[in-house]
Design a protein around this motif. Structure first.
Motif, mmCIF file in Angstrom:
data_model
loop_
_atom_site.group_PDB
_atom_site.id
_atom_site.type_symbol
_atom_site.label_atom_id
_atom_site.label_comp_id
_atom_site.label_asym_id
_atom_site.label_seq_id
_atom_site.Cartn_x
_atom_site.Cartn_y
_atom_site.Cartn_z
ATOM 1 N N GLY A 190 -10.294 -2.141 -6.849
ATOM 2 C CA GLY A 190 -11.176 -1.776 -5.796
ATOM 3 C C GLY A 190 -10.150 -2.491 -4.505
ATOM 4 N N CYS A 191 -8.771 -3.259 -4.857
ATOM 5 C CA CYS A 191 -8.067 -4.286 -4.301
ATOM 6 C C CYS A 191 -7.428 -3.559 -3.550
ATOM 7 N N LEU A 192 -6.302 -2.250 -3.099
ATOM 8 C CA LEU A 192 -5.715 -2.288 -2.376
ATOM 9 C C LEU A 192 -5.210 -0.402 -1.841
ATOM 10 N N GLY A 193 -6.348 0.435 -2.737
ATOM 11 C CA GLY A 193 -6.285 1.393 -2.068
ATOM 12 C C GLY A 193 -6.741 2.558 -3.051
ATOM 13 N N ASP A 194 -7.602 3.466 -2.860
ATOM 14 C CA ASP A 194 -8.484 4.195 -3.563
ATOM 15 C C ASP A 194 -8.153 5.194 -4.809
ATOM 16 N N LYS A 195 -7.220 4.818 -4.900
ATOM 17 C CA LYS A 195 -6.455 5.003 -6.832
ATOM 18 C C LYS A 195 -7.491 4.898 -7.773
ATOM 19 N N HIS A 196 -8.504 5.109 -8.081
ATOM 20 C CA HIS A 196 -8.875 4.600 -9.302
ATOM 21 C C HIS A 196 -8.006 3.831 -10.776
ATOM 22 N N PRO B 261 -8.230 1.050 -14.073
ATOM 23 C CA PRO B 261 -8.286 -0.016 -14.521
ATOM 24 C C PRO B 261 -8.084 -1.304 -14.263
ATOM 25 N N VAL B 262 -8.609 -2.351 -14.458
ATOM 26 C CA VAL B 262 -7.893 -3.768 -14.229
ATOM 27 C C VAL B 262 -6.909 -4.002 -15.749
ATOM 28 N N ARG B 263 -5.724 -4.168 -15.192
ATOM 29 C CA ARG B 263 -5.277 -4.517 -16.288
ATOM 30 C C ARG B 263 -4.388 -5.531 -16.237
ATOM 31 N N GLY B 264 -3.122 -6.008 -16.325
ATOM 32 C CA GLY B 264 -2.369 -6.995 -16.775
ATOM 33 C C GLY B 264 -1.167 -7.045 -15.511
ATOM 34 N N ARG B 265 -0.807 -5.906 -14.593
ATOM 35 C CA ARG B 265 -0.126 -6.355 -13.313
ATOM 36 C C ARG B 265 -1.292 -7.156 -11.822
ATOM 37 N N GLY B 266 -2.445 -6.532 -12.540
ATOM 38 C CA GLY B 266 -3.359 -6.781 -11.520
ATOM 39 C C GLY B 266 -3.375 -8.256 -11.137
ATOM 40 N N PHE B 267 -4.184 -8.850 -12.491
ATOM 41 C CA PHE B 267 -3.840 -10.278 -12.568
ATOM 42 C C PHE B 267 -2.292 -11.203 -12.221
ATOM 43 N N ALA B 268 -1.329 -10.291 -12.745
ATOM 44 C CA ALA B 268 0.157 -11.420 -12.333
ATOM 45 C C ALA B 268 0.189 -11.140 -10.093
ATOM 46 N N LEU C 73 3.489 -4.809 -8.390
ATOM 47 C CA LEU C 73 2.383 -5.565 -9.095
ATOM 48 C C LEU C 73 0.926 -4.693 -8.555
ATOM 49 N N SER C 74 1.341 -3.626 -7.790
ATOM 50 C CA SER C 74 -0.018 -3.022 -7.539
ATOM 51 C C SER C 74 -0.332 -1.405 -8.228
ATOM 52 N N PRO C 75 -0.871 -1.021 -8.978
ATOM 53 C CA PRO C 75 -0.558 -0.213 -9.968
ATOM 54 C C PRO C 75 -2.234 1.534 -8.999
ATOM 55 N N GLU C 76 -2.934 0.908 -7.692
ATOM 56 C CA GLU C 76 -3.441 1.756 -6.773
ATOM 57 C C GLU C 76 -2.179 2.504 -5.652
ATOM 58 N N LEU C 77 -1.079 1.672 -5.977
ATOM 59 C CA LEU C 77 0.437 2.091 -4.514
ATOM 60 C C LEU C 77 1.610 3.090 -6.208
ATOM 61 N N ASP C 78 0.989 3.466 -7.376
ATOM 62 C CA ASP C 78 2.080 3.505 -8.125
ATOM 63 C C ASP C 78 2.522 5.537 -7.229
ATOM 64 N N GLY C 79 1.489 6.359 -6.781
ATOM 65 C CA GLY C 79 1.452 6.952 -6.568
ATOM 66 C C GLY C 79 2.741 7.385 -5.395
ATOM 67 N N ARG C 80 2.308 6.459 -4.549
ATOM 68 C CA ARG C 80 3.639 6.146 -2.890
ATOM 69 C C ARG C 80 4.953 6.581 -3.794
#
Length: 265
Positions: free
Chosen positions: A102-108, A110-117, A157-164
């Motif tokens: 729930g950090c930077l976008g509306d894409k679901h 799950p918590v992974r290593g990229r978020g920690f990084a 490092l933001s999986p929420e933005l992968d779609g872009r």
């Protein structure tokens, strides 16, 4: 290297404003909050309010970092937010591993290593920003360069933005490296119809359709399908545009054309 420390004010401040903008302004923010780790932490009934409260704090710290004068306390506050994010992610990893950050976008995501990084990187950049003595706009060219480089790292490092960017890059690579690239491939009509049935566009008008497939033709990367339909205003033709060379049901579009209008393709 004073300019580098000053540039971090813009980088960290920009990321915080970006994050707060989603939490405070996005129309689906409340629903996303209830699917995030925050719902596990504070309860679903309080998740939306807590989500906006976090966004308000991020907006305040972000604006303080971007606006003069320069105070180390602003950067330290950003570092505290980053440390809190690391703790939040650790809690989510242990207690709700499949819930979204729930950090930077509306894409679901799950918590992974990229978020920690990403959270750790923002903490380091905040610590560097605390050593700044001049505002970031005193060195505009250097700041822009740092923004481009570090911003790209944060996006990566933001999986929420992968779609872009990441999914589009992968599609481009597939098109370039696919063994059939450059060869004409005939996509079966049945495959297109099945993709149509899976789309939200089809579901939104399916109750208005009154026939099976009437006609179809290809226009570039699209395959157009027509069905008879009935609307409150009378008979119509439902024209669906379906991706022809990829399976992307979310890109399907539909137009209901009244029967008394000429369809120009």
């Amino acid at each position: 290297m004073a300019w580098l420390a000053s540039a971090q004010q813009a980088v960290v401040g920009g990321v915080l404003l970006w994050a707060s903008g989603f939490k405070l302004l996005h129309r689906n923010a409340s629903a996303h909050a209830r699917r995030s780790v925050l719902a596990k932490l504070v309860g679903k009934e309080r998740a939306a309010g807590a989500y906006r409260a976090v966004g308000a704090v991020e907006a305040l710290v972000g604006l303080l970092l971007l606006a003069p004068p320069v105070h180390a306390a602003e950067a330290y506050a950003a570092a505290v937010l980053s440390a809190g994010m690391l703790g939040y992610l650790a809690y989510g990893k242990l207690r709700a591993p499949e819930s979204s950050c729930g950090c930077l976008g509306d894409k679901h995501t799950p918590v992974r290593g990229r978020g920690f990084a990403r959270a750790a990187l923002l903490g380091v950049l905040s610590a560097v920003a605390a050593t700044a003595t001049d505002p970031w706009f005193d060195s505009p060219l250097a700041t822009v360069g740092v923004l481009i480089v570090e911003g790209a790292v944060i996006v990566a490092l933001s999986p929420e933005l992968d779609g872009r960017w990441l999914l589009r890059l992968r599609r481009w690579r597939v098109k370039r490296r696919h063994p059939l690239a450059g060869h004409t491939v005939e996509i079966p009509l049945e495959s297109t119809v099945q993709q149509l049935w899976k789309s939200d566009a089809y579901r939104s008008v399916v109750e208005q359709l009154t026939s099976d497939l009437l006609d179809h033709w290809d226009e570039g990367e699209w395959r157009l399908l027509t069905y008879a339909a009935r609307t409150p205003d009378g008979s119509a033709t439902a024209v669906f545009a379906v991706p022809r060379l990829a399976y992307e049901p979310d890109r399907v579009r539909v137009a209901l054309v009244p029967a008394d209008e000429e369809v120009l393709v």
